[in-house]
Design a protein around this motif. Structure first.
Motif, mmCIF file in Angstrom:
data_model
loop_
_atom_site.group_PDB
_atom_site.id
_atom_site.type_symbol
_atom_site.label_atom_id
_atom_site.label_comp_id
_atom_site.label_asym_id
_atom_site.label_seq_id
_atom_site.Cartn_x
_atom_site.Cartn_y
_atom_site.Cartn_z
ATOM 1 N N LEU A 1 -4.138 33.455 -1.581
ATOM 2 C CA LEU A 1 -3.481 32.359 -0.398
ATOM 3 C C LEU A 1 -2.481 31.822 -0.982
ATOM 4 O O LEU A 1 -2.570 31.163 -2.202
ATOM 5 N N GLY A 2 -1.323 31.440 -0.505
ATOM 6 C CA GLY A 2 -0.110 30.566 -0.996
ATOM 7 C C GLY A 2 0.056 29.377 -0.224
ATOM 8 O O GLY A 2 0.119 29.507 1.243
ATOM 9 N N LEU A 3 0.275 28.180 -0.925
ATOM 10 C CA LEU A 3 0.808 26.848 -0.083
ATOM 11 C C LEU A 3 2.126 26.536 -0.509
ATOM 12 O O LEU A 3 2.348 26.820 -1.700
ATOM 13 N N ASP A 4 2.867 26.165 0.407
ATOM 14 C CA ASP A 4 4.360 25.365 0.060
ATOM 15 C C ASP A 4 4.258 24.053 0.495
ATOM 16 O O ASP A 4 4.277 23.727 1.725
ATOM 17 N N LEU A 5 4.174 23.189 -0.385
ATOM 18 C CA LEU A 5 4.171 21.867 -0.087
ATOM 19 C C LEU A 5 5.542 21.265 0.182
ATOM 20 O O LEU A 5 6.397 21.313 -0.739
ATOM 21 N N GLY A 6 5.716 20.781 1.389
ATOM 22 C CA GLY A 6 7.144 20.363 1.890
ATOM 23 C C GLY A 6 6.858 18.856 2.276
ATOM 24 O O GLY A 6 6.011 18.393 2.379
ATOM 25 N N ASN B 1 5.772 19.590 6.186
ATOM 26 C CA ASN B 1 4.717 20.329 6.505
ATOM 27 C C ASN B 1 4.030 21.050 5.181
ATOM 28 O O ASN B 1 4.931 21.502 4.383
ATOM 29 N N ILE B 2 3.026 21.408 5.209
ATOM 30 C CA ILE B 2 2.391 22.336 4.076
ATOM 31 C C ILE B 2 2.237 23.635 5.029
ATOM 32 O O ILE B 2 1.620 23.966 5.921
ATOM 33 N N LYS B 3 3.039 24.602 4.278
ATOM 34 C CA LYS B 3 2.897 26.141 5.054
ATOM 35 C C LYS B 3 2.153 27.055 4.274
ATOM 36 O O LYS B 3 2.196 27.036 2.847
ATOM 37 N N VAL B 4 1.226 27.880 4.853
ATOM 38 C CA VAL B 4 0.348 28.580 4.159
ATOM 39 C C VAL B 4 0.505 29.986 4.735
ATOM 40 O O VAL B 4 0.665 30.349 5.845
ATOM 41 N N VAL B 5 0.432 31.019 3.728
ATOM 42 C CA VAL B 5 0.487 32.235 4.003
ATOM 43 C C VAL B 5 -0.725 32.875 3.259
ATOM 44 O O VAL B 5 -1.143 32.764 2.196
ATOM 45 N N LEU B 6 -1.394 33.952 4.009
ATOM 46 C CA LEU B 6 -2.293 34.727 3.255
ATOM 47 C C LEU B 6 -1.787 36.215 3.147
ATOM 48 O O LEU B 6 -1.191 36.977 4.086
ATOM 49 N N ALA C 1 -0.915 38.340 6.196
ATOM 50 C CA ALA C 1 -1.809 38.543 7.248
ATOM 51 C C ALA C 1 -1.760 37.452 8.078
ATOM 52 O O ALA C 1 -2.558 37.571 9.165
ATOM 53 N N GLY C 2 -1.185 36.453 7.761
ATOM 54 C CA GLY C 2 -1.452 35.247 8.751
ATOM 55 C C GLY C 2 -0.592 34.320 7.972
ATOM 56 O O GLY C 2 -0.426 34.072 6.646
ATOM 57 N N THR C 3 -0.074 33.115 9.097
ATOM 58 C CA THR C 3 0.707 31.967 8.530
ATOM 59 C C THR C 3 0.214 30.871 9.395
ATOM 60 O O THR C 3 0.043 30.922 10.536
ATOM 61 N N TRP C 4 0.291 29.895 8.639
ATOM 62 C CA TRP C 4 -0.159 28.560 9.249
ATOM 63 C C TRP C 4 0.630 27.343 8.746
ATOM 64 O O TRP C 4 1.381 27.384 7.727
ATOM 65 N N GLU C 5 0.655 26.092 9.495
ATOM 66 C CA GLU C 5 1.217 24.919 9.229
ATOM 67 C C GLU C 5 0.202 23.705 9.496
ATOM 68 O O GLU C 5 -0.326 23.939 10.324
ATOM 69 N N TYR C 6 0.387 22.612 8.529
ATOM 70 C CA TYR C 6 -0.412 21.495 8.351
ATOM 71 C C TYR C 6 0.491 20.484 8.102
ATOM 72 O O TYR C 6 1.317 20.623 7.093
ATOM 73 N N PRO C 7 0.351 18.985 8.755
ATOM 74 C CA PRO C 7 1.355 17.994 8.500
ATOM 75 C C PRO C 7 0.973 17.756 7.026
ATOM 76 O O PRO C 7 -0.139 17.702 6.416
ATOM 77 N N THR C 8 2.033 17.222 6.112
ATOM 78 C CA THR C 8 1.897 16.906 4.820
ATOM 79 C C THR C 8 1.589 15.525 4.712
ATOM 80 O O THR C 8 0.672 15.088 3.848
#
Ligand code: BGC
Length: 304
Positions: free
Chosen positions: A6-11, A14-19, A30-37
């Protein structure tokens, strides 16, 4: 080869996540998601958001046993304590981000600078794949950079090499978040661009520039000149056979890339201009999270 990563990119927004899941001798997303920082709430809250974003993917059957986190600045490589986050609000310096996340999750967490993560992804599986010396630049709230040589991130003797945005190109220039004056970043980050153009956001600058707004076109040209001078120095020093540009601003494509290419070619005198190769990122907005996941699979070491 490890299991899923799992990789997270703290912006800043948003926090972007890639599996990434293993696929032959490589990995595929296999998947990408975004969450508010929610950066304005400060370091502890942001760390909680990173933990929550990760936990939601760590189900019993996920197989994920390691996580990479890309962060927008510098940290102590052994302890994960933040040393410089020029572009996130709040008192980040001294905050033990690595230990806080690792303690909460109970699995290994690899921290990596966001732009170095971008470089890892673009250099190994993106627009820099197959090139020997790759220089990367990310354009956004801050200006990030990274260097990859023969498939290895070049982190230098101090672990922080590649900060293309913190080259001083005008000693009397504006103050930068790093404390210096006249860095590439201080003359080209997103808020400088919007202020020069008199617009609300970088997106608005591009939209209006492509419609012919002279102020927006001039602002892009000014920012591209600073970026181009920084990259011209990189070409002269390390001779990349490919330069990859990403980040929010790069979505504007040739509108931004062409003036950067022009400046580099004008400013480099020692390399045939036609050999200077500048392209947009291939993995787009997920590059940083992709690279953070890859960072979790390999030891990142400073040079000895
Ligand atoms: C920081 C870099 C970071 C970049 C993009 C800069 O201000 O110094 O370390 O990669 O912003 O987030």
């Amino acid at each position: 080869m490890s299991g899923p990563l799992l990789g997270l990119d703290l912006g800043g927004t948003n926090i972007k996540v890639v599996l990434l899941v293993p696929d032959g001798d490589t990995f595929r997303a296999a998947g990408t998601w975004e969450y508010p920082t929610e950066a304005g709430e400060g370091p502890t809250h942001v760390a909680d958001n990173l933990i929550r974003a990760t936990r939601s993917h760590l189900g019993e059957n996920s197989g994920i046993d390691r996580v990479g986190v890309g962060v927008p600045g510098l940290f102590h490589s052994a302890t994960g304590v933040i040393e410089l986050f020029p572009n996130l609000p709040g008192g980040w310096e001294g905050f033990p981000l690595g230990a806080t996340i690792q303690h909460a999750l109970g699995i290994p967490v690899t921290m990596v600078n966001d732009a170095r993560a971008f470089t890892l992804a673009e250099g190994l599986v993106g627009a820099g794949k197959g090139f020997r010396i790759v220089a990367c630049l990310t354009l956004g709230t801050g200006i990030g950079g990274g260097i990859m040589i023969d498939g290895q991130l070049h982190l230098g003797a101090f672990g922080v090499a590649g900060e293309i945005g913190h080259q001083i190109i005008d000693p009397d220039g504006p103050l930068c978040g790093c404390g210096n004056n006249g860095c590439v970043e201080a003359m080209s980050r997103a808020d400088v661009l919007t202020a020069l153009a008199g617009k609300e956001s970088a997106e608005e600058v591009y939209r209006t520039a492509s419609g012919g707004d002279a102020g927006s076109v001039a602002a892009i040209e000014a920012v591209a000149e600073a970026l181009g001078i920084g990259l011209a120095n990189v070409v002269t020093l390390i001779g990349p056979d490919r330069i990859v540009i990403g980040g929010g601003i790069a979505d504007a494509g040739d509108l931004v890339l062409d003036p950067i290419r022009r400046t580099i070619r004008e400013r480099v005198t020692l390399v045939p201009p036609e050999r200077i190769d500048v392209v947009a990122s291939q993995l787009g907005k997920w590059s940083g999270a992709h690279g953070a996941a890859l960072a979790a699979a390999q030891p990142l070491t400073r040079d000895r």
